[in-house]
Design an enzyme around this catalytic site. Structure first.
Site, short mmCIF file in Angstrom:
data_model
loop_
_atom_site.label_atom_id
_atom_site.label_comp_id
_atom_site.label_asym_id
_atom_site.label_seq_id
_atom_site.Cartn_x
_atom_site.Cartn_y
_atom_site.Cartn_z
CE1 TYR A 97 -4.03 -1.93 0.16
CE2 TYR A 97 -2.90 -3.19 1.83
CZ TYR A 97 -3.94 -3.05 0.94
OH TYR A 97 -4.90 -4.02 0.85
CG ASN A 120 -10.97 -2.94 -7.93
OD1 ASN A 120 -11.59 -2.48 -8.87
ND2 ASN A 120 -10.11 -3.93 -8.07
CB CYS A 128 -7.41 -4.64 -5.69
SG CYS A 128 -8.81 -5.75 -5.75
CG HIS A 129 -5.17 -10.20 -7.52
ND1 HIS A 129 -5.86 -9.61 -8.58
CD2 HIS A 129 -4.13 -10.87 -8.07
CE1 HIS A 129 -5.25 -9.93 -9.72
NE2 HIS A 129 -4.21 -10.68 -9.44
CD GLU A 155 -1.67 -12.15 -11.44
OE1 GLU A 155 -0.79 -11.38 -10.96
OE2 GLU A 155 -2.82 -11.77 -11.70
#
Length: 166
Positions: A97, A120, A128-129, A155
């Site tokens: 953040y 979001n 946002c993950h 990912e």
């Protein structure tokens, strides 16, 4: 008018919603979540919900790293700036953040950035993950921490599981 459909993915059902200007919502669907107020909702596919479903299928198959969809999320100017910054985090990478606040040019906005991330409305496409704690741990996610871990694992991103912190 906003068209929406429930799309089945390898990670569960997702609600895909699109209006005339773009995708307005994409969320993990658990059946109990009511539709947002303030718009006319119509169940049924549209060309944009179909395209979003196609691109999501490619993402879950490991064939897509970036999305090419028009977005029209409802939100404040600040929220939209935060969500635009989220889209700059590359596939397979994470940010804290604090790093997100720095990217927006306002280190004092860490909490506001966290709140905007939590608001979001377009999961995965607005990633946002990919925002985690400064120590590498998972932090809140509307789809749940287990889902966040699954997305980051898909990912190939590095993060610390909660059990590893003990």
């Amino acid at each position: 008018m906003i068209n929406y459909e429930i799309h089945t993915t390898p990670f569960g059902e997702m609600r895909i919603a699109a209006g005339e200007r773009g995708l307005v919502a994409l969320s993990f669907h658990r059946g109990e979540r009511p539709l947002p107020t303030g718009a006319d909702w119509q169940r049924g596919a549209s060309p944009l919900t179909d395209e979003a479903a196609r691109q999501l299928a490619e993402y879950f198959a490991g064939e897509r790293r970036e999305f090419d969809l028009p977005l029209a999320p409802p939100g404040t100017d600040f929220q939209r700036r935060v969500w635009d910054a989220l889209r700059q985090i590359p596939y397979g990478e994470t940010r804290s953040y604090r790093q997100q606040a720095e990217a927006l040019g306002n280190l004092k906005a860490i909490r506001a950035v966290a709140r905007a991330n939590g608001a979001n409305p377009i999961a995965i496409v607005v990633p946002c993950h990919r925002v985690i704690g400064a120590d590498g741990s998972l932090t809140g996610y509307a789809g749940g921490l287990e889902m966040k871990a699954r997305l980051l694992t898909l990912e190939g991103a590095r993060f610390i599981q909660q059990a590893e912190l003990l």
